[in-house]
Design an enzyme around this catalytic site. Structure first.
Site, PDB file in Angstrom:
ATOM      1  N   ARG A 118      -7.422  -0.216  -6.664  1.00  0.00           N
ATOM      2  CA  ARG A 118      -7.642   0.847  -5.672  1.00  0.00           C
ATOM      3  C   ARG A 118      -7.845   2.150  -6.442  1.00  0.00           C
ATOM      4  O   ARG A 118      -7.013   2.521  -7.264  1.00  0.00           O
ATOM      5  CB  ARG A 118      -6.459   0.974  -4.701  1.00  0.00           C
ATOM      6  CG  ARG A 118      -6.351  -0.241  -3.773  1.00  0.00           C
ATOM      7  CD  ARG A 118      -5.493   0.039  -2.572  1.00  0.00           C
ATOM      8  NE  ARG A 118      -6.140   0.888  -1.590  1.00  0.00           N
ATOM      9  CZ  ARG A 118      -5.503   1.419  -0.549  1.00  0.00           C
ATOM     10  NH1 ARG A 118      -4.203   1.216  -0.396  1.00  0.00           N
ATOM     11  NH2 ARG A 118      -6.143   2.155   0.328  1.00  0.00           N
ATOM     12  N   ARG A 151       0.871  -1.185   0.000  1.00  0.00           N
ATOM     13  CA  ARG A 151       0.000   0.000   0.000  1.00  0.00           C
ATOM     14  C   ARG A 151       0.910   1.238   0.000  1.00  0.00           C
ATOM     15  O   ARG A 151       2.130   1.128   0.093  1.00  0.00           O
ATOM     16  CB  ARG A 151      -1.022   0.002   1.150  1.00  0.00           C
ATOM     17  CG  ARG A 151      -0.677  -0.704   2.403  1.00  0.00           C
ATOM     18  CD  ARG A 151       0.394  -0.061   3.222  1.00  0.00           C
ATOM     19  NE  ARG A 151       0.215   1.363   3.379  1.00  0.00           N
ATOM     20  CZ  ARG A 151       1.165   2.212   3.668  1.00  0.00           C
ATOM     21  NH1 ARG A 151       2.412   1.792   3.801  1.00  0.00           N
ATOM     22  NH2 ARG A 151       0.933   3.500   3.805  1.00  0.00           N
ATOM     23  N   GLY A 152       0.284   2.399  -0.107  1.00  0.00           N
ATOM     24  CA  GLY A 152       1.057   3.633  -0.272  1.00  0.00           C
ATOM     25  C   GLY A 152       1.107   3.955  -1.759  1.00  0.00           C
ATOM     26  O   GLY A 152       1.392   3.074  -2.581  1.00  0.00           O
ATOM     27  N   GLN A 204      -1.914   2.110   9.968  1.00  0.00           N
ATOM     28  CA  GLN A 204      -0.621   2.203   9.274  1.00  0.00           C
ATOM     29  C   GLN A 204       0.422   2.915  10.140  1.00  0.00           C
ATOM     30  O   GLN A 204       1.616   2.648  10.036  1.00  0.00           O
ATOM     31  CB  GLN A 204      -0.756   2.963   7.946  1.00  0.00           C
ATOM     32  CG  GLN A 204      -1.517   2.238   6.869  1.00  0.00           C
ATOM     33  CD  GLN A 204      -2.979   2.595   6.846  1.00  0.00           C
ATOM     34  OE1 GLN A 204      -3.572   2.909   7.881  1.00  0.00           O
ATOM     35  NE2 GLN A 204      -3.607   2.541   5.690  1.00  0.00           N
ATOM     36  N   ASP A 240      -2.023  11.081  -1.758  1.00  0.00           N
ATOM     37  CA  ASP A 240      -2.359  10.031  -2.733  1.00  0.00           C
ATOM     38  C   ASP A 240      -2.769  10.582  -4.084  1.00  0.00           C
ATOM     39  O   ASP A 240      -2.668   9.906  -5.098  1.00  0.00           O
ATOM     40  CB  ASP A 240      -3.475   9.139  -2.182  1.00  0.00           C
ATOM     41  CG  ASP A 240      -2.947   8.298  -1.040  1.00  0.00           C
ATOM     42  OD1 ASP A 240      -2.918   8.806   0.097  1.00  0.00           O
ATOM     43  OD2 ASP A 240      -2.516   7.156  -1.288  1.00  0.00           O
TER      44      ASP A 240
HETATM   45  O1  MRU Z   1      -4.425   3.233   2.281  1.00  0.00           O
HETATM   46  P1  MRU Z   1      -2.953   3.425   2.152  1.00  0.00           P
HETATM   47  O2  MRU Z   1      -2.178   2.845   3.291  1.00  0.00           O
HETATM   48  O3  MRU Z   1      -2.441   2.977   0.812  1.00  0.00           O
HETATM   49  O4  MRU Z   1      -2.768   4.997   2.218  1.00  0.00           O
HETATM   50  C1  MRU Z   1      -1.488   5.535   2.129  1.00  0.00           C
HETATM   51  C2  MRU Z   1      -1.458   6.993   2.341  1.00  0.00           C
HETATM   52  O5  MRU Z   1      -2.477   7.625   2.508  1.00  0.00           O
HETATM   53  C3  MRU Z   1      -0.131   7.670   2.281  1.00  0.00           C
HETATM   54  O6  MRU Z   1      -0.122   8.815   3.075  1.00  0.00           O
HETATM   55  C4  MRU Z   1       0.145   8.085   0.823  1.00  0.00           C
HETATM   56  O7  MRU Z   1      -0.046   7.023  -0.047  1.00  0.00           O
HETATM   57  C5  MRU Z   1       1.509   8.597   0.655  1.00  0.00           C
HETATM   58  S1  MRU Z   1       2.696   7.305   0.733  1.00  0.00           S
HETATM   59  C6  MRU Z   1       4.199   7.912   0.326  1.00  0.00           C
END
Ligand code: MRU
Length: 355
Positions: free
Chosen positions: A95, A51-52, A202, A243
Protein backbone atom coordinates in the site's frame (compact mmCIF):
# COMPACT_ATOMS: atom_id res chain seq x y z
CA UNK A 1 -12.82 7.68 35.70
CA UNK A 2 -14.61 5.17 33.51
CA UNK A 3 -12.78 1.89 32.83
CA UNK A 4 -12.41 0.97 29.20
CA UNK A 5 -11.08 -2.41 28.18
CA UNK A 6 -10.53 -3.61 24.65
CA UNK A 7 -12.27 -6.91 24.06
CA UNK A 8 -10.31 -7.92 20.98
CA UNK A 9 -6.74 -8.15 19.78
CA UNK A 10 -6.52 -7.31 16.08
CA UNK A 11 -2.85 -8.19 15.62
CA UNK A 12 -0.90 -10.84 17.50
CA UNK A 13 2.30 -12.76 16.81
CA UNK A 14 2.46 -16.22 18.41
CA UNK A 15 3.86 -19.61 17.41
CA UNK A 16 5.84 -18.32 14.43
CA UNK A 17 2.77 -16.78 12.80
CA UNK A 18 0.91 -13.47 12.70
CA UNK A 19 -2.79 -13.68 13.52
CA UNK A 20 -4.95 -10.85 12.23
CA UNK A 21 -8.58 -10.06 12.89
CA UNK A 22 -10.10 -10.04 9.40
CA UNK A 23 -11.32 -6.45 8.99
CA UNK A 24 -12.90 -7.22 5.61
CA UNK A 25 -15.75 -9.13 7.21
CA UNK A 26 -16.32 -7.22 10.45
CA UNK A 27 -18.76 -6.61 12.07
CA UNK A 28 -20.91 -9.43 10.73
CA UNK A 29 -18.23 -12.08 11.20
CA UNK A 30 -15.45 -12.28 13.78
CA UNK A 31 -12.79 -14.24 11.92
CA UNK A 32 -9.03 -14.46 12.19
CA UNK A 33 -6.49 -14.99 9.42
CA UNK A 34 -3.11 -16.57 10.14
CA UNK A 35 -0.09 -15.36 8.12
CA UNK A 36 2.79 -17.83 8.17
CA UNK A 37 5.10 -16.09 5.69
CA UNK A 38 5.80 -12.58 4.38
CA UNK A 39 3.82 -13.16 1.17
CA UNK A 40 0.71 -13.80 3.24
CA UNK A 41 1.48 -10.66 5.24
CA UNK A 42 1.80 -8.63 2.03
CA UNK A 43 -1.58 -9.95 0.85
CA UNK A 44 -3.17 -9.16 4.22
CA UNK A 45 -2.08 -5.52 3.93
CA UNK A 46 -2.96 -5.17 0.23
CA UNK A 47 -6.38 -6.79 0.60
CA UNK A 48 -7.08 -4.79 3.79
CA UNK A 49 -7.47 -7.75 6.13
CA UNK A 50 -5.49 -5.32 8.27
CA UNK A 51 -5.62 -1.57 7.57
CA UNK A 52 -4.94 1.77 9.22
CA UNK A 53 -1.52 3.42 9.03
CA UNK A 54 0.01 2.31 12.37
CA UNK A 55 -1.50 -1.20 12.13
CA UNK A 56 0.02 -1.85 8.71
CA UNK A 57 3.39 -0.58 10.01
CA UNK A 58 3.40 -3.12 12.87
CA UNK A 59 2.13 -5.85 10.53
CA UNK A 60 4.91 -5.15 8.03
CA UNK A 61 7.52 -5.39 10.83
CA UNK A 62 6.33 -8.94 11.57
CA UNK A 63 6.31 -9.66 7.83
CA UNK A 64 9.96 -8.61 7.72
CA UNK A 65 10.74 -10.94 10.62
CA UNK A 66 8.93 -13.84 8.90
CA UNK A 67 10.98 -13.19 5.76
CA UNK A 68 14.20 -13.29 7.80
CA UNK A 69 13.15 -16.64 9.34
CA UNK A 70 12.44 -18.04 5.88
CA UNK A 71 15.78 -16.92 4.42
CA UNK A 72 17.86 -17.89 7.46
CA UNK A 73 19.04 -21.07 5.71
CA UNK A 74 20.52 -19.02 2.82
CA UNK A 75 23.99 -20.08 1.65
CA UNK A 76 25.71 -16.99 3.03
CA UNK A 77 24.92 -13.79 4.86
CA UNK A 78 25.12 -11.61 1.78
CA UNK A 79 22.53 -13.78 -0.03
CA UNK A 80 20.38 -13.60 3.11
CA UNK A 81 20.55 -9.78 3.19
CA UNK A 82 19.78 -9.48 -0.54
CA UNK A 83 16.67 -11.64 -0.24
CA UNK A 84 15.61 -9.76 2.88
CA UNK A 85 15.86 -6.42 1.04
CA UNK A 86 13.76 -7.80 -1.82
CA UNK A 87 11.12 -9.04 0.63
CA UNK A 88 11.12 -5.65 2.35
CA UNK A 89 10.50 -3.86 -0.98
CA UNK A 90 7.73 -6.34 -1.74
CA UNK A 91 6.06 -5.60 1.60
CA UNK A 92 6.51 -1.84 1.14
CA UNK A 93 4.66 -1.74 -2.19
CA UNK A 94 1.55 -3.40 -0.74
CA UNK A 95 0.00 0.00 0.00
CA UNK A 96 1.70 3.23 -1.11
CA UNK A 97 0.19 6.04 0.96
CA UNK A 98 0.66 5.43 4.70
CA UNK A 99 4.27 6.21 5.54
CA UNK A 100 4.25 4.00 8.67
CA UNK A 101 4.80 0.99 6.42
CA UNK A 102 8.09 2.35 5.05
CA UNK A 103 9.08 3.63 8.50
CA UNK A 104 8.62 0.22 10.16
CA UNK A 105 10.49 -1.63 7.39
CA UNK A 106 13.41 0.82 7.53
CA UNK A 107 13.55 0.34 11.27
CA UNK A 108 13.74 -3.45 10.81
CA UNK A 109 16.39 -3.02 8.12
CA UNK A 110 18.51 -0.91 10.48
CA UNK A 111 18.49 -3.73 13.05
CA UNK A 112 19.33 -6.34 10.40
CA UNK A 113 22.23 -4.21 9.12
CA UNK A 114 23.63 -3.69 12.61
CA UNK A 115 23.36 -7.40 13.49
CA UNK A 116 24.57 -8.73 10.14
CA UNK A 117 27.71 -10.30 11.63
CA UNK A 118 25.89 -11.90 14.57
CA UNK A 119 25.03 -15.63 14.62
CA UNK A 120 21.72 -16.22 12.82
CA UNK A 121 19.80 -17.11 16.02
CA UNK A 122 20.88 -13.83 17.57
CA UNK A 123 20.02 -11.82 14.45
CA UNK A 124 16.55 -13.38 14.31
CA UNK A 125 15.83 -12.79 17.97
CA UNK A 126 16.88 -9.13 17.59
CA UNK A 127 14.45 -8.77 14.67
CA UNK A 128 11.63 -10.40 16.63
CA UNK A 129 12.30 -8.06 19.56
CA UNK A 130 12.24 -5.08 17.20
CA UNK A 131 8.90 -6.08 15.67
CA UNK A 132 7.46 -6.53 19.17
CA UNK A 133 8.83 -3.07 20.07
CA UNK A 134 7.21 -1.47 17.00
CA UNK A 135 3.89 -2.91 18.14
CA UNK A 136 4.21 -2.07 21.85
CA UNK A 137 5.53 1.45 21.22
CA UNK A 138 2.53 2.18 19.02
CA UNK A 139 0.15 1.19 21.83
CA UNK A 140 2.08 3.31 24.37
CA UNK A 141 2.24 6.22 21.92
CA UNK A 142 -1.50 6.08 21.30
CA UNK A 143 -2.13 6.25 25.04
CA UNK A 144 0.15 9.31 25.32
CA UNK A 145 -1.49 11.01 22.32
CA UNK A 146 -4.92 10.40 23.81
CA UNK A 147 -4.03 12.14 27.05
CA UNK A 148 -2.62 15.14 25.15
CA UNK A 149 -5.60 15.22 22.78
CA UNK A 150 -8.11 15.10 25.62
CA UNK A 151 -7.15 18.71 26.44
CA UNK A 152 -8.85 20.01 23.29
CA UNK A 153 -12.08 18.07 23.86
CA UNK A 154 -14.67 20.12 25.74
CA UNK A 155 -17.01 18.37 28.15
CA UNK A 156 -20.39 17.67 26.48
CA UNK A 157 -18.72 17.84 23.05
CA UNK A 158 -20.29 16.40 19.95
CA UNK A 159 -17.48 15.09 17.77
CA UNK A 160 -17.55 14.05 14.15
CA UNK A 161 -15.04 11.45 12.99
CA UNK A 162 -14.21 9.81 9.67
CA UNK A 163 -12.91 6.37 8.71
CA UNK A 164 -11.60 4.12 11.50
CA UNK A 165 -8.82 5.20 13.83
CA UNK A 166 -9.32 2.91 16.80
CA UNK A 167 -7.70 -0.27 18.09
CA UNK A 168 -8.35 -1.90 14.72
CA UNK A 169 -6.36 0.73 12.83
CA UNK A 170 -3.37 0.66 15.18
CA UNK A 171 -1.47 -1.85 17.28
CA UNK A 172 -4.02 -1.07 20.00
CA UNK A 173 -6.20 1.69 21.55
CA UNK A 174 -6.20 4.09 18.59
CA UNK A 175 -5.35 7.65 17.58
CA UNK A 176 -8.40 9.88 16.93
CA UNK A 177 -10.72 7.29 18.42
CA UNK A 178 -8.17 6.96 21.22
CA UNK A 179 -8.61 10.67 22.02
CA UNK A 180 -12.39 10.22 22.02
CA UNK A 181 -12.16 7.15 24.27
CA UNK A 182 -9.81 8.98 26.64
CA UNK A 183 -12.25 11.90 26.87
CA UNK A 184 -15.03 9.47 27.83
CA UNK A 185 -12.74 7.60 30.22
CA UNK A 186 -11.86 10.86 31.96
CA UNK A 187 -15.55 11.43 32.72
CA UNK A 188 -16.57 13.79 29.90
CA UNK A 189 -19.97 13.40 28.28
CA UNK A 190 -19.27 12.91 24.59
CA UNK A 191 -21.46 12.22 21.60
CA UNK A 192 -19.94 10.95 18.35
CA UNK A 193 -21.15 11.10 14.78
CA UNK A 194 -19.31 8.52 12.67
CA UNK A 195 -19.18 8.97 8.89
CA UNK A 196 -19.89 5.70 7.10
CA UNK A 197 -16.77 6.35 4.93
CA UNK A 198 -17.58 5.16 1.43
CA UNK A 199 -16.45 3.12 -0.39
CA UNK A 200 -14.86 0.68 2.10
CA UNK A 201 -17.24 1.67 4.91
CA UNK A 202 -14.61 1.68 7.64
CA UNK A 203 -16.88 4.03 9.62
CA UNK A 204 -20.04 1.95 9.29
CA UNK A 205 -18.38 -1.41 9.76
CA UNK A 206 -15.44 -0.74 12.09
CA UNK A 207 -15.83 2.57 13.94
CA UNK A 208 -19.49 1.86 14.69
CA UNK A 209 -18.42 -1.55 16.05
CA UNK A 210 -15.69 -0.04 18.23
CA UNK A 211 -17.97 2.76 19.48
CA UNK A 212 -20.60 0.22 20.47
CA UNK A 213 -18.04 -1.97 22.22
CA UNK A 214 -16.84 1.06 24.18
CA UNK A 215 -20.47 2.06 24.88
CA UNK A 216 -19.92 5.59 23.59
CA UNK A 217 -23.17 7.38 22.68
CA UNK A 218 -23.04 7.77 18.91
CA UNK A 219 -24.85 7.79 15.59
CA UNK A 220 -23.74 6.59 12.19
CA UNK A 221 -24.31 9.04 9.33
CA UNK A 222 -23.86 8.85 5.59
CA UNK A 223 -20.84 10.87 4.44
CA UNK A 224 -23.15 13.33 2.71
CA UNK A 225 -24.90 14.23 5.99
CA UNK A 226 -21.75 15.66 7.60
CA UNK A 227 -21.85 19.11 5.97
CA UNK A 228 -25.40 19.79 7.15
CA UNK A 229 -24.53 18.83 10.74
CA UNK A 230 -21.50 21.13 10.66
CA UNK A 231 -23.44 24.04 9.15
CA UNK A 232 -26.24 23.63 11.69
CA UNK A 233 -23.83 24.01 14.62
CA UNK A 234 -24.30 20.39 15.74
CA UNK A 235 -20.57 19.56 15.72
CA UNK A 236 -18.10 21.01 18.24
CA UNK A 237 -15.04 19.57 16.55
CA UNK A 238 -13.93 17.11 13.90
CA UNK A 239 -11.27 14.65 15.07
CA UNK A 240 -9.81 12.12 12.63
CA UNK A 241 -6.56 10.33 11.77
CA UNK A 242 -3.85 10.65 9.15
CA UNK A 243 -1.84 8.37 6.88
CA UNK A 244 0.99 10.71 6.00
CA UNK A 245 1.75 14.24 7.16
CA UNK A 246 4.03 16.36 4.98
CA UNK A 247 6.74 18.62 6.44
CA UNK A 248 4.48 21.67 5.89
CA UNK A 249 1.58 20.14 7.87
CA UNK A 250 -0.58 19.01 4.95
CA UNK A 251 -2.38 15.84 6.06
CA UNK A 252 -3.17 12.92 3.80
CA UNK A 253 -6.03 10.82 5.16
CA UNK A 254 -9.01 8.75 4.04
CA UNK A 255 -10.88 10.10 1.04
CA UNK A 256 -13.52 12.58 2.20
CA UNK A 257 -11.30 14.20 4.83
CA UNK A 258 -10.48 17.21 2.63
CA UNK A 259 -14.17 17.87 1.98
CA UNK A 260 -14.85 17.86 5.74
CA UNK A 261 -11.99 20.29 6.33
CA UNK A 262 -13.43 22.75 3.80
CA UNK A 263 -16.82 22.71 5.48
CA UNK A 264 -15.23 23.08 8.94
CA UNK A 265 -13.24 26.08 7.75
CA UNK A 266 -16.34 27.68 6.23
CA UNK A 267 -18.28 27.36 9.50
CA UNK A 268 -15.42 27.91 12.00
CA UNK A 269 -15.46 24.38 13.44
CA UNK A 270 -12.12 23.12 14.85
CA UNK A 271 -10.57 20.38 12.72
CA UNK A 272 -7.93 18.09 14.25
CA UNK A 273 -5.86 15.27 12.83
CA UNK A 274 -4.39 12.79 15.33
CA UNK A 275 -1.21 10.95 14.37
CA UNK A 276 1.89 9.40 15.93
CA UNK A 277 5.18 11.06 14.93
CA UNK A 278 5.82 7.94 12.80
CA UNK A 279 3.10 9.21 10.43
CA UNK A 280 5.03 12.40 9.67
CA UNK A 281 7.09 12.15 6.50
CA UNK A 282 9.82 14.72 7.10
CA UNK A 283 11.26 13.98 3.68
CA UNK A 284 8.19 15.21 1.84
CA UNK A 285 7.71 18.97 1.62
CA UNK A 286 4.02 19.26 0.79
CA UNK A 287 0.97 17.09 0.41
CA UNK A 288 1.30 17.36 -3.38
CA UNK A 289 4.16 14.87 -3.21
CA UNK A 290 2.25 12.17 -1.33
CA UNK A 291 1.42 9.12 -3.49
CA UNK A 292 -2.33 8.55 -3.43
CA UNK A 293 -3.40 4.94 -3.68
CA UNK A 294 -6.09 4.19 -6.26
CA UNK A 295 -8.05 1.05 -5.52
CA UNK A 296 -10.15 -1.39 -7.47
CA UNK A 297 -13.23 -0.08 -9.29
CA UNK A 298 -15.29 -2.81 -7.69
CA UNK A 299 -15.09 -1.01 -4.33
CA UNK A 300 -17.31 1.67 -5.90
CA UNK A 301 -19.44 -0.33 -8.31
CA UNK A 302 -20.34 -2.99 -5.74
CA UNK A 303 -21.61 -3.04 -2.15
CA UNK A 304 -20.98 -6.25 -0.22
CA UNK A 305 -20.38 -8.05 -3.53
CA UNK A 306 -23.61 -6.81 -5.12
CA UNK A 307 -23.33 -4.63 -8.23
CA UNK A 308 -24.96 -1.20 -7.84
CA UNK A 309 -23.55 0.57 -10.94
CA UNK A 310 -24.18 -0.35 -14.58
CA UNK A 311 -21.82 -2.91 -16.08
CA UNK A 312 -18.94 -1.19 -17.89
CA UNK A 313 -19.19 2.15 -16.00
CA UNK A 314 -15.74 3.72 -15.57
CA UNK A 315 -14.64 4.53 -12.01
CA UNK A 316 -12.19 6.85 -10.24
CA UNK A 317 -11.41 5.48 -6.77
CA UNK A 318 -8.69 7.29 -4.84
CA UNK A 319 -8.40 5.87 -1.31
CA UNK A 320 -7.00 9.06 0.24
CA UNK A 321 -6.96 12.84 -0.17
CA UNK A 322 -4.82 15.69 1.08
CA UNK A 323 -6.06 18.37 3.44
CA UNK A 324 -4.00 21.56 3.15
CA UNK A 325 -2.54 22.73 6.47
CA UNK A 326 -4.47 26.01 6.12
CA UNK A 327 -7.66 24.05 6.89
CA UNK A 328 -6.25 22.34 9.99
CA UNK A 329 -6.62 23.65 13.55
CA UNK A 330 -4.03 21.29 14.98
CA UNK A 331 -2.23 17.98 14.52
CA UNK A 332 -2.26 16.03 17.78
CA UNK A 333 0.86 13.89 18.35
CA UNK A 334 2.75 12.38 21.29
CA UNK A 335 5.19 15.28 20.88
CA UNK A 336 2.39 17.76 21.57
CA UNK A 337 -0.22 19.53 19.47
CA UNK A 338 1.25 20.96 16.29
CA UNK A 339 -0.39 24.29 15.47
CA UNK A 340 0.38 26.99 12.88
CA UNK A 341 3.01 27.76 11.79
CA UNK A 342 3.07 24.03 11.07
CA UNK A 343 6.35 23.95 9.15
CA UNK A 344 8.35 25.43 12.01
CA UNK A 345 6.71 23.21 14.62
CA UNK A 346 7.27 20.07 12.55
CA UNK A 347 10.89 21.06 12.05
CA UNK A 348 11.31 21.37 15.84
CA UNK A 349 9.91 17.86 16.31
CA UNK A 350 12.30 16.53 13.68
CA UNK A 351 15.23 18.04 15.56
CA UNK A 352 13.98 16.86 18.97
CA UNK A 353 13.59 13.29 17.66
CA UNK A 354 16.88 13.38 15.74
CA UNK A 355 15.15 12.30 12.51
O1 MRU B 1 -7.60 2.61 3.84
P1 MRU B 1 -7.43 2.53 5.32
O2 MRU B 1 -8.61 1.95 6.02
O3 MRU B 1 -6.14 1.86 5.70
O4 MRU B 1 -7.32 4.04 5.78
C1 MRU B 1 -7.15 4.34 7.13
C2 MRU B 1 -7.20 5.78 7.41
O5 MRU B 1 -7.31 6.59 6.53
C3 MRU B 1 -7.05 6.20 8.84
O6 MRU B 1 -7.71 7.41 9.07
C4 MRU B 1 -5.55 6.41 9.13
O7 MRU B 1 -4.80 5.31 8.73
C5 MRU B 1 -5.31 6.65 10.56
S1 MRU B 1 -5.51 5.19 11.50
C6 MRU B 1 -5.02 5.48 13.08
Amino acid sequence: MKTMQETFNALEFTDAALTLLDQRVLPTRLEYIVCRDYREVEFAIRDMIVRGAPAIGATAAYGYYLAACEFSAAADRSAFMTRLKEASLFLEQSRPTAVNLRWALRRMQTVADAAVKQPMDELLSQLKREADAVKQEDIDTNRAISRIGNDIVPDHATILTHCNTGALATAGWGTALGVIKEAVRSGKEIFVYADETRPRLQGARLTAWELMQAEIPSKLISDSAAATLIRDGKIDCVILGGDRVAANGDVCNKIGTFMLSVVCKAYGVPFYSVVPVTTIDFEIETGDDIPIEERDAQEVTHVEGVRIAPEGMAVYNPAFDVTPHQNITGIITEAGIIRPPFKEHIQKIRKAYGI
